[in-house]
Structures are given as C-alpha cells and as structure tokens.
Design an enzyme around this catalytic site. Sequence first.
Site, PDB file in Angstrom:
ATOM      1  N   ASP A   1       0.871  -1.169   0.000  1.00 25.46           N
ATOM      2  CA  ASP A   1       0.000   0.000   0.000  1.00 25.46           C
ATOM      3  C   ASP A   1       0.913   1.225   0.000  1.00 25.46           C
ATOM      4  O   ASP A   1       1.468   1.583   1.038  1.00 25.46           O
ATOM      5  CB  ASP A   1      -0.902  -0.012   1.232  1.00 25.46           C
ATOM      6  CG  ASP A   1      -1.829   1.194   1.296  1.00 25.46           C
ATOM      7  OD1 ASP A   1      -2.253   1.680   0.229  1.00 25.46           O
ATOM      8  OD2 ASP A   1      -2.113   1.653   2.412  1.00 25.46           O
TER       9      ASP A   1
ATOM     10  N   ASP B   1      -2.447   0.817   7.354  1.00 27.67           N
ATOM     11  CA  ASP B   1      -1.590   0.708   6.162  1.00 27.67           C
ATOM     12  C   ASP B   1      -1.154  -0.731   5.914  1.00 27.67           C
ATOM     13  O   ASP B   1      -1.165  -1.205   4.773  1.00 27.67           O
ATOM     14  CB  ASP B   1      -0.366   1.620   6.291  1.00 27.67           C
ATOM     15  CG  ASP B   1      -0.732   3.094   6.263  1.00 27.67           C
ATOM     16  OD1 ASP B   1      -1.611   3.472   5.477  1.00 27.67           O
ATOM     17  OD2 ASP B   1      -0.127   3.867   7.030  1.00 27.67           O
TER      18      ASP B   1
ATOM     19  N   GLU C   1      -1.336  -1.491  -4.682  1.00 24.55           N
ATOM     20  CA  GLU C   1      -2.591  -0.769  -4.833  1.00 24.55           C
ATOM     21  C   GLU C   1      -2.358   0.487  -5.657  1.00 24.55           C
ATOM     22  O   GLU C   1      -1.392   1.219  -5.438  1.00 24.55           O
ATOM     23  CB  GLU C   1      -3.168  -0.394  -3.463  1.00 24.55           C
ATOM     24  CG  GLU C   1      -4.529   0.266  -3.561  1.00 24.55           C
ATOM     25  CD  GLU C   1      -5.155   0.478  -2.196  1.00 24.55           C
ATOM     26  OE1 GLU C   1      -5.679  -0.494  -1.631  1.00 24.55           O
ATOM     27  OE2 GLU C   1      -5.114   1.620  -1.719  1.00 24.55           O
TER      28      GLU C   1
END
Length: 161
Positions: free
Chosen positions: A7, A139, A67
Amino acid sequence: MRILGIDPGLRATGWGIIESEGNHLRYISHGIAKTEDDALLAVRLYQLHQELSRIIDLYKPDVAAVEEVFVNKNPLSTLKLGMARGVVLLAPAERDLFVAEYSANKVKKSVVGSGHASKEQVEAMIKVLLPEARNATKDAADALAVAICHAHFSAIDRKWI
C-alpha cells in the site's frame, strides 16, 4: 505462491506477505516502511527503496501486488505520492518479480465484498481472514488486503489458461 502486498505512501508504506495455495491463505508477516518527515524528498525515496528491497530479500516473495493510488486534491501531494509509488514498483521489478496493480475498489471488494468499504472495515476483515495479523495498522492491513486480492484474482486467471 508467496505474495508481497504493498500500500504505497511517502510517509508510511504498508506491506504484507501471505502465501496462497488454492483457496488457503497463510499469513507470513506485515509492517510499515517509514521515511523521515524532515528528510529531503530524494532521501525519503531512497529510504523507501532500501526498506522494500530489504523486505523482498528477507521474505523472497514470488510476486508483488500494489494498490493503485487515487488523485489527491493537493497537486504537490499527488506528485510526491506518485514518486513513492514509482519506487514501490521499482523495488520488486528490479528483482525480477511480476508486479500486479489493483484499484482500491477492487481490493476492497475482494476482501470486504464492497468496493466502497472503509479502511476500518478492511482492517476488521483482515483480522478475521488472517487472525495472526490482529496487530496490523491500517496501512499494513491495506497491504495484506492487496496481497489477498492478488491471490483471488491470480487464481481466477490461472483457471482460464
């Protein structure tokens, strides 16, 4: 298959490692790659690269999944996030790992069932799917969700080959 989910972020990049075998997911590890807020941008990008390289060398994933990021209201913040994302894509690619990319909505839908789920819902579902990750921050939970998303979609892709 060992999957590194990432991420991206400049201040904090979440990462998570799972193994996928058929429908079975096994938690390996997770964490946050942090950079120094007061450091020069180039130094922060270097710190991010070094930490992700260390994680890849330590856990030896087979693939990476990242992502995709959305555009921010602040153009400078968006630009810096884009630079961090470039580093996030570079670190696994330079180690010859395939790097898949997934939209936030696809990640959320694959883990929670809704593409518009909140970060809190993703975090809660990660703790259900991977109980060993109960101390994962948002996260890191997002990174584990990206890895799970890749496990689901790569299994579907393999089915049709």
